[in-house]
Design a protein around this motif. Structure first.
Motif, PDB file in Angstrom:
ATOM      1  N   TRP A 216       0.819  -1.202   0.000  1.00  0.00           N
ATOM      2  CA  TRP A 216       0.000   0.000   0.000  1.00  0.00           C
ATOM      3  C   TRP A 216       0.861   1.263   0.000  1.00  0.00           C
ATOM      4  O   TRP A 216       0.533   2.254  -0.655  1.00  0.00           O
ATOM      5  N   THR A 217       1.980   1.215   0.723  1.00  0.00           N
ATOM      6  CA  THR A 217       2.857   2.394   0.787  1.00  0.00           C
ATOM      7  C   THR A 217       3.426   2.706  -0.587  1.00  0.00           C
ATOM      8  O   THR A 217       3.424   3.861  -1.037  1.00  0.00           O
ATOM      9  N   ALA A 218       3.937   1.676  -1.260  1.00  0.00           N
ATOM     10  CA  ALA A 218       4.490   1.866  -2.601  1.00  0.00           C
ATOM     11  C   ALA A 218       3.410   2.328  -3.579  1.00  0.00           C
ATOM     12  O   ALA A 218       3.653   3.194  -4.441  1.00  0.00           O
ATOM     13  N   PHE A 219       2.222   1.782  -3.437  1.00  0.00           N
ATOM     14  CA  PHE A 219       1.120   2.138  -4.334  1.00  0.00           C
ATOM     15  C   PHE A 219       0.765   3.608  -4.196  1.00  0.00           C
ATOM     16  O   PHE A 219       0.671   4.340  -5.191  1.00  0.00           O
ATOM     17  N   PHE A 220       0.563   4.064  -2.950  1.00  0.00           N
ATOM     18  CA  PHE A 220       0.191   5.463  -2.752  1.00  0.00           C
ATOM     19  C   PHE A 220       1.342   6.410  -3.086  1.00  0.00           C
ATOM     20  O   PHE A 220       1.112   7.550  -3.504  1.00  0.00           O
ATOM     21  N   ALA A 221       2.570   5.958  -2.899  1.00  0.00           N
ATOM     22  CA  ALA A 221       3.714   6.781  -3.298  1.00  0.00           C
ATOM     23  C   ALA A 221       3.678   7.013  -4.808  1.00  0.00           C
ATOM     24  O   ALA A 221       3.942   8.133  -5.291  1.00  0.00           O
ATOM     25  N   ALA A 222       3.338   5.963  -5.557  1.00  0.00           N
ATOM     26  CA  ALA A 222       3.250   6.091  -7.017  1.00  0.00           C
ATOM     27  C   ALA A 222       2.117   7.042  -7.412  1.00  0.00           C
ATOM     28  O   ALA A 222       2.269   7.851  -8.333  1.00  0.00           O
ATOM     29  N   THR A 223       0.984   6.966  -6.705  1.00  0.00           N
ATOM     30  CA  THR A 223      -0.116   7.875  -7.042  1.00  0.00           C
ATOM     31  C   THR A 223       0.236   9.323  -6.683  1.00  0.00           C
ATOM     32  O   THR A 223      -0.217  10.257  -7.353  1.00  0.00           O
ATOM     33  N   THR A 224       1.054   9.496  -5.653  1.00  0.00           N
ATOM     34  CA  THR A 224       1.484  10.849  -5.293  1.00  0.00           C
ATOM     35  C   THR A 224       2.361  11.442  -6.384  1.00  0.00           C
ATOM     36  O   THR A 224       2.224  12.627  -6.742  1.00  0.00           O
ATOM     37  N   VAL A 225       3.238  10.625  -6.934  1.00  0.00           N
ATOM     38  CA  VAL A 225       4.107  11.083  -8.025  1.00  0.00           C
ATOM     39  C   VAL A 225       3.274  11.510  -9.220  1.00  0.00           C
ATOM     40  O   VAL A 225       3.497  12.579  -9.805  1.00  0.00           O
ATOM     41  N   ARG A 226       2.278  10.694  -9.581  1.00  0.00           N
ATOM     42  CA  ARG A 226       1.465  11.060 -10.743  1.00  0.00           C
ATOM     43  C   ARG A 226       0.595  12.276 -10.444  1.00  0.00           C
ATOM     44  O   ARG A 226       0.316  13.087 -11.317  1.00  0.00           O
ATOM     45  N   ALA A 227       0.146  12.444  -9.186  1.00  0.00           N
ATOM     46  CA  ALA A 227      -0.649  13.619  -8.822  1.00  0.00           C
ATOM     47  C   ALA A 227       0.155  14.904  -8.963  1.00  0.00           C
ATOM     48  O   ALA A 227      -0.390  15.963  -9.272  1.00  0.00           O
ATOM     49  N   ALA A 228       1.470  14.813  -8.756  1.00  0.00           N
ATOM     50  CA  ALA A 228       2.332  15.992  -8.851  1.00  0.00           C
ATOM     51  C   ALA A 228       2.861  16.214 -10.264  1.00  0.00           C
ATOM     52  O   ALA A 228       3.047  17.362 -10.689  1.00  0.00           O
ATOM     53  N   ALA A 229       3.081  15.130 -11.006  1.00  0.00           N
ATOM     54  CA  ALA A 229       3.771  15.242 -12.289  1.00  0.00           C
ATOM     55  C   ALA A 229       2.858  15.441 -13.492  1.00  0.00           C
ATOM     56  O   ALA A 229       3.252  16.082 -14.465  1.00  0.00           O
ATOM     57  N   VAL A 230       1.629  14.910 -13.446  1.00  0.00           N
ATOM     58  CA  VAL A 230       0.774  14.919 -14.638  1.00  0.00           C
ATOM     59  C   VAL A 230       0.062  16.245 -14.874  1.00  0.00           C
ATOM     60  O   VAL A 230       0.022  16.726 -16.014  1.00  0.00           O
TER      61      VAL A 230
END
Length: 258
Positions: A216-230
């Protein structure tokens, strides 16, 4: 090309994953716990037809008086079919399942009120519908809601799964807004990134405590990256939707495997 009649087919394409993923994972949990039964099939019909009825009702509520008659036929059709599926569900699963109605009323009534004010796309409306969808995970795991009171660790685990799904899907509501309706809004961008970062931190704390799987930690970390980058890249809704479909697949696989 004939114009599509209003009220029959929901136009919220992103809702399909939100409707089906919590249901699928809840069904998987029901199988694991040995509480699955034939009631799951009519419950799925009730759930999907209920969403179609909710969509038609929302359209009727927000439509101008002269346009409301066009929504009556789909509303009555879907509501009637959903009710029939609900009766079959109760017949197979037990009348105790009706207790879940009390949990859904505080979510659906305000959502319909927002639709009547033509504010169904407001952030609050998104939170209410996401909560209703994710609650279905608990419905499937505990078809009789009173079982939650005595389930102990099993209830906590199911509640964490539902909470994790809510964190993801509501985060997606914010993220999509930063790319489409609220594109260029600094406030929404901060809210989206902040929500995803908070979900990542919460997942990390729960994982360190042994209460949640580390993925779950890795998953939400990935969604945080896309929330900031896209946001700001001008990506099309289709491209954004395909990426979210990928996240849903990853979430589903991780939950089922780990």
């Amino acid at each position: 090309m004939a114009r599509r009649k209003p009220g029959w087919i929901p136009d919220q394409h992103g809702a399909w994953a939100m409707l089906t993923l919590p249901f699928a994972l809840g069904a998987a949990e029901a199988v694991r716990a040995g509480v699955a039964g034939w009631w799951i099939a009519p419950l799925f019909a009730f759930w999907m037809l209920g969403y179609f009825a909710f969509h038609a009702a929302s359209g009727w509520l927000k439509a101008a008086p002269r346009r409301r008659p066009a929504y009556l036929k789909p509303l009555v059709t879907y509501a009637g079919a959903s009710a029939a599926a609900g009766v079959v569900t109760l017949a197979l699963g037990g009348l105790g399942m009706a207790g879940w109605v009390l949990a859904y009323l505080p979510l659906l009534v305000p959502a319909l009120w927002l639709a009547s004010r033509r504010r169904e796309r407001a952030t609050l409306g998104g939170a209410l519908t996401v909560a209703a969808a994710c609650l279905m995970t608990l419905v499937l795991r505990f078809p009789h809601p009173q079982a939650l009171l005595t389930a102990g660790p099993d209830a906590a685990a199911a509640a964490l799964l539902a909470a994790g799904l809510f964190a993801y899907f509501f985060g997606t509501v914010l993220y999509v807004k930063t790319n489409i309706r609220e594109r260029g809004s600094r406030a929404f961008l901060i809210a989206s990134i902040g929500w995803h970062a908070a979900a990542t931190l919460a997942a990390a704390v729960l994982a360190a405590s042994g209460l949640a799987a580390s993925w779950w930690t890795a998953f939400f970390a990935a969604t945080t990256v896309r929330a900031a980058a896209v946001p700001g890249r001008g990506w099309t809704p289709k491209r954004i939707g395909l990426i979210e479909a990928g996240f849903c697949v990853v979430l589903c696989v991780c939950d089922l495997v780990w």
